[in-house]
Write an enzyme that holds these catalytic residues in place. Structure first.
Site, PDB file in Angstrom:
ATOM      1  CG  ASP A   1      -1.842   1.157   1.285  1.00 25.39           C
ATOM      2  OD1 ASP A   1      -2.230   1.664   0.213  1.00 25.39           O
ATOM      3  OD2 ASP A   1      -2.200   1.586   2.401  1.00 25.39           O
TER       4      ASP A   1
ATOM      5  CD  GLU B   1      -4.811   1.118  -2.577  1.00 20.55           C
ATOM      6  OE1 GLU B   1      -5.602   0.350  -2.017  1.00 20.55           O
ATOM      7  OE2 GLU B   1      -4.467   2.231  -2.120  1.00 20.55           O
TER       8      GLU B   1
ATOM      9  CG  ASP C   1      -0.852   3.162   6.124  1.00 19.44           C
ATOM     10  OD1 ASP C   1      -1.296   3.790   5.155  1.00 19.44           O
ATOM     11  OD2 ASP C   1      -0.704   3.657   7.252  1.00 19.44           O
TER      12      ASP C   1
END
Length: 178
Positions: A7, A68, A141
């Site tokens: 992430d 991501e 996260d």
């Protein structure tokens, strides 16, 4: 298959490593956050991020990396930092010759929660259930990174087969044109 989910973030970059296969609960191997000093020069922050991701890659030896995909937000400065972190994450996997993939936040939420508009709490709850964890991974996260890894485990094979079929079709079309 072992997947490292990332992430991306310039200040906090979530990292999660999961073992698993499509349709089955996975096993969390590792989870954490690579942090950089917001006061440090950009080049130093990017280097620190690269060093942290390399350490995770070296220690956990994933077979694939999933990141991501950056999406547009209202805060342009935040998007730029996230995009820079995303580039470092993709480079870290590519440097080792690992297959890399990107997923939008809605693809990840849909894979993990069955709903592309799920909130962070729902994603964390589902990651905790899917991986059969005793407690929720923190911070968000880190939970998001695990969700990205799960998404790749469950959807990455299908995505790769579709891409290969499209590439084969395009190659066949070029041959036919000759």
């Amino acid at each position: 298959m072992r997947v490292m989910g990332i992430d991306p973030g310039l200040t906090r970059c979530g990292v999660g490593v999961v073992d698993g296969r499509p349709g089955a609960p996975g096993t969390m191997v590792a989870v954490g956050v690579v942090r950089t000093d917001p006061e440090a020069p950009l080049a130093e922050r990017l280097l620190a991020l690269d060093d942290g991701l390399r350490a995770f890659l070296d220690e956990h030896q994933p077979e694939a990396v999933a990141v991501e995909r950056v999406f547009s937000q209202h805060n342009v400065a935040s998007v730029i930092g996230t995009a820079q972190a995303s580039g470092i994450a993709l480079l870290a996997g590519a440097r080792l010759g690992l297959p890399t993939a990107t997923y939008t936040p809605s693809e990840v939420k849909s894979a993990v929660c069955g709903n592309g508009t799920a909130d962070k709490r729902q994603v964390t709850t589902m990651v905790t259930r899917i991986l059969r964890l005793k407690e929720a991974p923190k911070p968000a996260d880190a939970a998001d990174a695990l969700a990205i890894a799960i998404c790749h485990l469950w959807r990455g094979g299908v995505k790769a087969r579709i891409s290969a079929a499209l590439n084969n079709s395009a190659a066949g079309n070029k041959e036919s044109a000759r």
